[in-house]
Motif scaffolding. Structure first.
Motif, mmCIF file in Angstrom:
data_model
loop_
_atom_site.group_PDB
_atom_site.id
_atom_site.type_symbol
_atom_site.label_atom_id
_atom_site.label_comp_id
_atom_site.label_asym_id
_atom_site.label_seq_id
_atom_site.Cartn_x
_atom_site.Cartn_y
_atom_site.Cartn_z
ATOM 1 N N VAL A 1 -23.046 42.713 -93.943
ATOM 2 C CA VAL A 1 -24.116 43.688 -93.721
ATOM 3 C C VAL A 1 -24.389 44.397 -95.038
ATOM 4 O O VAL A 1 -23.460 44.773 -95.761
ATOM 5 C CB VAL A 1 -23.743 44.747 -92.651
ATOM 6 C CG1 VAL A 1 -24.901 45.733 -92.446
ATOM 7 C CG2 VAL A 1 -23.369 44.095 -91.337
ATOM 8 N N HIS B 1 -28.124 40.668 -93.133
ATOM 9 C CA HIS B 1 -26.895 40.606 -92.344
ATOM 10 C C HIS B 1 -26.620 39.180 -91.872
ATOM 11 O O HIS B 1 -27.528 38.403 -91.599
ATOM 12 C CB HIS B 1 -26.989 41.543 -91.132
ATOM 13 C CG HIS B 1 -28.310 41.497 -90.423
ATOM 14 N ND1 HIS B 1 -28.709 40.440 -89.628
ATOM 15 C CD2 HIS B 1 -29.337 42.382 -90.405
ATOM 16 C CE1 HIS B 1 -29.923 40.682 -89.151
ATOM 17 N NE2 HIS B 1 -30.325 41.841 -89.605
ATOM 18 N N GLU C 1 -22.685 42.980 -84.764
ATOM 19 C CA GLU C 1 -21.553 42.593 -85.628
ATOM 20 C C GLU C 1 -20.240 42.810 -84.892
ATOM 21 O O GLU C 1 -19.332 41.976 -84.955
ATOM 22 C CB GLU C 1 -21.570 43.408 -86.923
ATOM 23 C CG GLU C 1 -22.700 43.074 -87.883
ATOM 24 C CD GLU C 1 -22.436 41.835 -88.715
ATOM 25 O OE1 GLU C 1 -21.321 41.270 -88.632
ATOM 26 O OE2 GLU C 1 -23.341 41.422 -89.452
#
Length: 408
Positions: free
Chosen positions: A272, A289, A340
């Motif tokens: 990220v 990302h 994530e």
């Protein structure tokens, strides 16, 4: 040449943004380094969150997806031979996912753009970003052996992890968060019927495996391999044997094998960059990302970035709301970090980590068992898998509290 929005990259995120802008009457030009055939040759994701499905319908490129895509109400976890069904539809109030390959999404978007004569310049070389912090950024590039300049109001960097967009931002203006995993996914594409009507994520002492699909006749399978493995060292026979060894016996027995039509190894990483914008340059998708593919979030995160940027630009051009430009990173990153987390969790729970001690392995197995054994746990998995809601770019203001006169 001048346009309102310059888009770098003709992958699905750049094409989707361009399609939405085009339908809204906002001019845009896409610059792509590769040829159309190269772009279409990329074999990528195939699980679309409901939010992305709805966004493709909003963009008017849903006809073939709705006709040929496979709606899935759930998926399976195979845990050391035990099969657990995650009822996505039942656990999320009716939300589902769509199985429709990224290549097909890209093909549909290309066709839609060509149909209206929107400008996409393929084989645009040496793209350079200029004055992204100013009010009038511009790009230079080479096309058909000539140097060109493209003036614009905004730049969308949809050119992937290795693209020029992020590299155009000074390193000291960005903060990078990254984790590289010590294994990869060896995947093959084959014209064989799926082994199961839904996707199967399998954890096994030999390593992770995934049974996926692109259609009722084309399948995509993966097995976890060491990060140093080479795809050319894996014959089709070796792959099929290893896959069978990691699946529950009833699935292994009915697995239909066949020659692979594509075989590759994908490294796994979490990445990220913050912020996702620099002046009037906005990073979209893989440019900002990367997630491990375990949670099926990569393409879907790119779509939510596109949705956020499109909604902001729509308000800029229709309402003059330039104040919303600064909210792009904040809005996107809230959803990015949640995705994530989910992808990291799925990866950590389902894979075998080299060198992990017995305690760590037992804790991971126990945590997974806890989540799948609890309805609340299964609901958490399901709501993340189908995709968290898109955040509004301009939420309604909170009403001011009316203070009684006697308290004033």
């Amino acid at each position: 040449m001048h346009t309102q929005v310059a888009i770098i990259g003709a992958g699905p995120s750049g094409l989707l943004l361009g399609q939405l802008l085009q339908r809204a009457g906002i001019s845009n030009v896409i610059l792509e380094r590769q040829t159309p055939s190269y772009v279409l040759s990329r074999i990528r994701a195939g699980v679309l969150e409901q939010g992305m499905v709805e966004l493709l319908r909003k963009a008017g490129v849903h006809q073939r997806m709705d006709a040929e895509g496979l709606v899935h109400d759930g998926f399976e976890l195979a845990l050391g031979g035990r099969r657990v069904h995650i009822d996505l539809k039942g656990l999320t109030g009716g939300r589902t996912v769509m199985i429709y390959g990224q290549t097909e999404v890209t093909r549909d978007l290309m066709a839609a753009r060509e149909a209206v004569g929107a400008t996409t310049l393929y084989e645009a070389r040496n793209v350079q970003v200029h004055d992204p912090k100013g009010e009038h950024p511009w790009l230079t590039y080479e096309h058909d052996g000539q140097a060109h300049r493209l003036d614009c109001d905004f730049i969308a960097g949809c050119d992937g992890f290795h693209g020029v967009a992020r590299q155009s931002i000074p390193a000291d203006a960005l903060e990078i968060f990254e984790r590289v995993y010590p294994f990869g996914w060896l995947g093959i594409l084959a014209d064989t019927p799926p082994v199961n009507e839904e996707l199967v994520y399998a954890t096994h002492e030999r390593g992770f495996a995934l049974c996926s699909m692109r259609s009722a006749t084309r399948t995509r399978y993966y097995v976890q391999v060491d990060a140093n493995e080479k795809a050319e060292d894996w014959s089709d026979e070796r792959f099929w044997n290893e896959l069978k060894a990691r699946l529950p016996q009833e699935l292994a027995d009915k697995l239909v094998t066949g020659p692979s039509i594509e075989k590759s190894i994908a490294p796994l990483r979490s990445f990220v960059v913050e912020p996702m914008q620099y002046g009037r340059l906005f990073l979209v998708g893989d440019a900002a990302h990367i997630v491990p593919p375990t949670g099926a979030k990569g393409l879907n995160l790119a779509a939510s970035d596109v949705s956020t940027l499109f909604d902001i630009l729509l308000k800029v051009y229709r309402e003059g709301r330039t104040d919303l430009l600064a909210r792009y990173s904040q809005i996107c990153l809230r959803r990015v970090w949640k995705a994530e987390r989910f992808s990291w969790w799925m990866t950590s729970m389902l894979h075998r980590f080299p060198g992990a001690d017995a305690f760590s392995q037992r804790i991971a197995a126990t945590e997974l068992d806890y989540f799948v054994g609890s309805e609340a746990g299964r609901q958490t998995i399901a709501e993340n898998y189908v995709g968290l809601p898109y955040e509004a770019v301009d939420p309604l203001p909170t009403p001011e509290l009316q203070v009684p006169a006697h308290c004033a």
